[in-house]
Design an enzyme around this catalytic site. Structure first.
Site, PDB file in Angstrom:
ATOM      1  N   GLN A  92       0.808  -1.214   0.000  1.00  0.00           N
ATOM      2  CA  GLN A  92       0.000   0.000   0.000  1.00  0.00           C
ATOM      3  C   GLN A  92       0.846   1.271   0.000  1.00  0.00           C
ATOM      4  OE1 GLN A  92      -2.723  -0.240   3.337  1.00  0.00           O
ATOM      5  NE2 GLN A  92      -3.366  -2.320   2.797  1.00  0.00           N
ATOM      6  N   HIS A 156      -1.238   0.062   5.675  1.00  0.00           N
ATOM      7  CA  HIS A 156      -1.881   1.003   6.585  1.00  0.00           C
ATOM      8  C   HIS A 156      -1.033   2.251   6.855  1.00  0.00           C
ATOM      9  CE1 HIS A 156      -4.951  -2.054   8.392  1.00  0.00           C
ATOM     10  NE2 HIS A 156      -4.868  -2.140   7.062  1.00  0.00           N
ATOM     11  N   GLU A 252     -15.615   3.076   9.576  1.00  0.00           N
ATOM     12  CA  GLU A 252     -16.166   4.039  10.521  1.00  0.00           C
ATOM     13  C   GLU A 252     -16.049   5.465  10.019  1.00  0.00           C
ATOM     14  OE1 GLU A 252     -14.917   1.682  14.652  1.00  0.00           O
ATOM     15  OE2 GLU A 252     -14.424   3.807  14.370  1.00  0.00           O
ATOM     16  N   TYR A 273      -9.988 -10.754   9.978  1.00  0.00           N
ATOM     17  CA  TYR A 273     -10.282 -11.288   8.641  1.00  0.00           C
ATOM     18  C   TYR A 273     -10.599 -12.780   8.708  1.00  0.00           C
ATOM     19  CZ  TYR A 273      -8.590  -6.831   6.892  1.00  0.00           C
ATOM     20  OH  TYR A 273      -8.430  -5.491   6.646  1.00  0.00           O
TER      21      TYR A 273
END
Length: 382
Positions: A92, A156, A252, A273
């Site tokens: 990422q 992340h 959220e 997960y």
């Protein structure tokens, strides 16, 4: 305006364009506000991550592999701009968000977030530089912030950049998707799993909530954050709103206030997960702030915008969110800090929506996070 709860999350039909074996993109789609037109502004982008619209209607676009591009108002794509800091691209990580200084018209300063390598692994960093007059590169580039500690992980990074009304810069920082560091989101001595607030030069504002507190890093504005890739400033209250990725379930939407704890990983609306419970399985806890809205299954939120344009009068004040897993541009109608209706746009295109921006003409622009990525323009159909 609340139009119909029965339409919540509805997938809207698309007029088929091209052959069955081709992926249609440009064309007309239905929406609750009428027919909209989707147009490709520019293609030939590799995993575009963020859009910053320039005053003349052009834009700067980041590609995750480490390239910053200029796209003219007419859709001409530049060669990669010079001056981009060294980026560690893996998973990422890469070149991520881009934001213009609030005084860009006078100082031409541009801010970039990216994954920065170093001792112990990598972390989210922020650099700024001056956009050259000929739009060919960034000058006088300096790194103004580096998340601490560095972690051996490729996940992340968080990374959204949002300027507050006072000119200070919010940076969202992920929990780095590392089991060994997951609990650091609850440690005020670490930047992991936090939202920080810094001055444009990287120094710390005196009114940050943890300034002077022993054992706390002074840049921290809010904590207990999993991985926020969507953030925007509310146009009326000036508060930062952000959306963070849940694990399996539990994306959220949060309203961020200084010094507040948003729970991760002690409180979550999702599960591992694998399906196992996270921690004690708490959905709420004293002294921790609950989300005002959530998604299960997840939409995988990235990019966020409060719409204020004239092109879509019915959408003024609505919140738009990019969806990666949902392949949708999600529109939320609000009543104060309450979501009263949701509509999903662009789903039939089956494109991962990474970012959303508003142009000077009120058009919506989205980046599609694909190997053959595009910037799409959304306007009312004529």
């Amino acid at each position: 305006m609340f139009r119909s709860a029965s339409l919540l999350g509805a997938t809207l039909p698309m007029l088929l364009l091209g052959t069955a074996c081709a992926q249609p993109v440009d064309g007309d789609l239905s929406s609750e506000a009428g027919t909209i037109r989707v147009e490709t502004v520019v293609g030939d982008l590799s995993h575009p991550w963020a859009i910053a619209v320039l005053p003349d209607g052009g834009m700067l676009v980041t590609e995750r592999e480490g390239r910053l591009r200029h796209v003219s108002a007419g859709g001409a794509l530049s060669a990669p701009l010079s001056g981009v800091p060294a980026v560690e691209t893996a998973g990422q990580g890469g070149l991520l968000d881009v934001a213009l200084d609030p005084d860009f018209a006078a100082n031409r300063l541009v801010y970039l977030s990216f994954s920065e390598g170093g001792d112990g692994g990598n972390s989210t960093a922020v650099a700024r530089g001056r956009l050259s007059d000929d739009l060919s590169g960034l000058d006088a580039v300096e790194v103004i912030f580096s998340q601490s500690p560095k972690v051996d992980s490729s996940g992340h990074f968080g990374s959204r950049l949002v300027f507050g009304r006072d000119g200070n810069l919010f940076v969202t920082l992920g929990d780095r998707q590392s089991g060994a560091f997951r609990g650091e989101a609850q440690n005020l001595g670490s930047h992991i799993g936090k939202i920080v607030r810094i001055r444009p030069d990287g120094s710390v504002p005196d009114d940050n909530p943890f300034v002077g507190r022993a054992g706390a890093l002074p840049e921290i504005w809010a904590w207990g954050i999993r991985n926020s890739q969507a953030a925007a400033l509310h146009p009326e209250t000036g508060l930062l709103w952000e959306i963070e990725h849940g694990p399996r379930g539990g994306d959220e939407l949060n309203v961020i206030r200084p010094g507040e704890n948003y729970g991760w990983p002690l409180v979550t609306l999702g599960v591992e997960y694998s399906g196992l419970t996270i921690g004690d399985g708490l959905k709420t806890a004293p002294d921790m702030v609950d989300a005002i809205y959530s998604w299960t299954p997840v939409i995988a939120p990235s990019g966020m915008l409060f719409y204020s344009g004239e092109a879509f009068p019915d959408w003024q004040g609505d919140l738009f969110v990019g969806g990666l897993a949902s392949t949708a541009l999600v529109r939320l109608e609000l009543d104060g800090e309450r979501v009263v209706h949701e509509e999903r746009l662009l789903e039939p295109l089956k494109q991962r929506i990474r970012d959303v921006a508003e142009g000077p003409d009120g058009a919506l622009y989205v980046a599609t996070d694909e190997a053959e990525g595009r910037i799409l323009r959304i306007v009312p159909a004529r």
